[in-house]
Write a protein that holds these residues in place. Structure first.
Motif, PDB file in Angstrom:
ATOM      1  N   VAL A  83      -8.702   0.111   1.825  1.00  0.00           N
ATOM      2  CA  VAL A  83      -8.344  -0.585   3.066  1.00  0.00           C
ATOM      3  C   VAL A  83      -8.386  -2.103   2.881  1.00  0.00           C
ATOM      4  N   GLU A  84      -9.403  -2.613   2.223  1.00  0.00           N
ATOM      5  CA  GLU A  84      -9.560  -4.065   2.085  1.00  0.00           C
ATOM      6  C   GLU A  84      -8.418  -4.678   1.277  1.00  0.00           C
ATOM      7  N   LYS A  87      -5.371  -4.662   3.500  1.00  0.00           N
ATOM      8  CA  LYS A  87      -5.480  -5.696   4.536  1.00  0.00           C
ATOM      9  C   LYS A  87      -5.174  -7.079   3.962  1.00  0.00           C
ATOM     10  N   ARG A  98       0.335 -11.367  14.716  1.00  0.00           N
ATOM     11  CA  ARG A  98      -0.120  -9.993  14.976  1.00  0.00           C
ATOM     12  C   ARG A  98       0.737  -9.292  16.030  1.00  0.00           C
ATOM     13  N   THR A 117      -5.041   5.573   6.127  1.00  0.00           N
ATOM     14  CA  THR A 117      -5.583   4.307   5.617  1.00  0.00           C
ATOM     15  C   THR A 117      -4.685   3.144   6.018  1.00  0.00           C
ATOM     16  N   ASP A 120      -5.156   2.524   9.684  1.00  0.00           N
ATOM     17  CA  ASP A 120      -6.477   1.924   9.899  1.00  0.00           C
ATOM     18  C   ASP A 120      -6.452   0.433   9.563  1.00  0.00           C
ATOM     19  N   ALA A 121      -5.841   0.070   8.445  1.00  0.00           N
ATOM     20  CA  ALA A 121      -5.766  -1.343   8.050  1.00  0.00           C
ATOM     21  C   ALA A 121      -4.974  -2.154   9.071  1.00  0.00           C
ATOM     22  N   GLY A 123      -4.539  -1.401  12.256  1.00  0.00           N
ATOM     23  CA  GLY A 123      -5.330  -1.467  13.487  1.00  0.00           C
ATOM     24  C   GLY A 123      -6.457  -2.476  13.391  1.00  0.00           C
ATOM     25  N   GLN A 124      -7.136  -2.533  12.250  1.00  0.00           N
ATOM     26  CA  GLN A 124      -8.227  -3.494  12.073  1.00  0.00           C
ATOM     27  C   GLN A 124      -7.730  -4.935  12.104  1.00  0.00           C
ATOM     28  N   LEU A 125      -6.504  -5.153  11.656  1.00  0.00           N
ATOM     29  CA  LEU A 125      -5.941  -6.509  11.676  1.00  0.00           C
ATOM     30  C   LEU A 125      -5.390  -6.897  13.039  1.00  0.00           C
ATOM     31  N   GLY A 126      -5.232  -5.934  13.947  1.00  0.00           N
ATOM     32  CA  GLY A 126      -4.790  -6.255  15.292  1.00  0.00           C
ATOM     33  C   GLY A 126      -3.331  -5.977  15.575  1.00  0.00           C
ATOM     34  N   ARG A 128      -0.402  -3.870  16.987  1.00  0.00           N
ATOM     35  CA  ARG A 128      -0.354  -2.840  18.027  1.00  0.00           C
ATOM     36  C   ARG A 128       1.008  -2.162  18.137  1.00  0.00           C
TER      37      ARG A 128
END
Length: 155
Positions: A83-84, A87, A98, A117, A120-121, A123-126, A128
């Protein structure tokens, strides 16, 4: 009277101007003939679904997941499949925007974990506005479809 021989003073030299010209022509030829289309690099078999294509797909950030689970953001490949790393690659390509729509294109043979994955990446960065790309459903031709046998017929 002594006659001097001038031929001994002539030293051979290599003229580099024609060599440079040829190399520049070759460089221009290779740059012009190279295609920069991301779709030709990756061979994806998209899952099939019914629906109309979105108009925002041309401006969208493209995230590709190939059959082996490797990630490509626009034309850049993520170094690892965690994921990192994904991202970091998304941030390098998208910057701080974003609100930009994202088009997730995953091969139909991609492991489910790889798609999760990527989601998830994002979504974590914002992000939508995420769309998942699919291929249009293959319609069977009515004349080519086998017709059912009558109720009393035997095979």
């Amino acid at each position: 009277m002594r006659i001097r021989d001038f031929r001994a003073d002539d030293e051979p030299e290599i003229n580099l101007v024609p060599l440079i010209d040829v190399i520049l022509v070759l460089i221009i030829f290779f740059v012009v003939t190279t295609t920069f289309d991301a779709r030709s690099v990756l061979k994806l078999q998209l899952p099939q679904a019914n629906g109309e294509p979105s108009e925002a797909a041309s401006k969208a950030l493209s995230v590709l997941v190939n059959a082996e689970g490797r990630y490509f953001v626009q034309d850049r490949e993520a170094l690892r499949t965690d994921v990192e790393s994904l991202k970091r690659t998304i941030v390098e390509v998208a910057g701080e925007d974003r609100k930009r729509p994202v088009l997730l294109r995953a091969d139909a043979r991609t492991p489910h974990q790889s798609v999760v994955t990527a989601l998830d990446a994002l979504g974590q960065l914002g992000f939508r506005q995420i769309s998942i790309a699919t291929a249009p459903e293959q319609r069977a031709d009515a004349s080519a479809a086998p017709k059912p046998a009558p109720a009393g017929a035997r095979k």
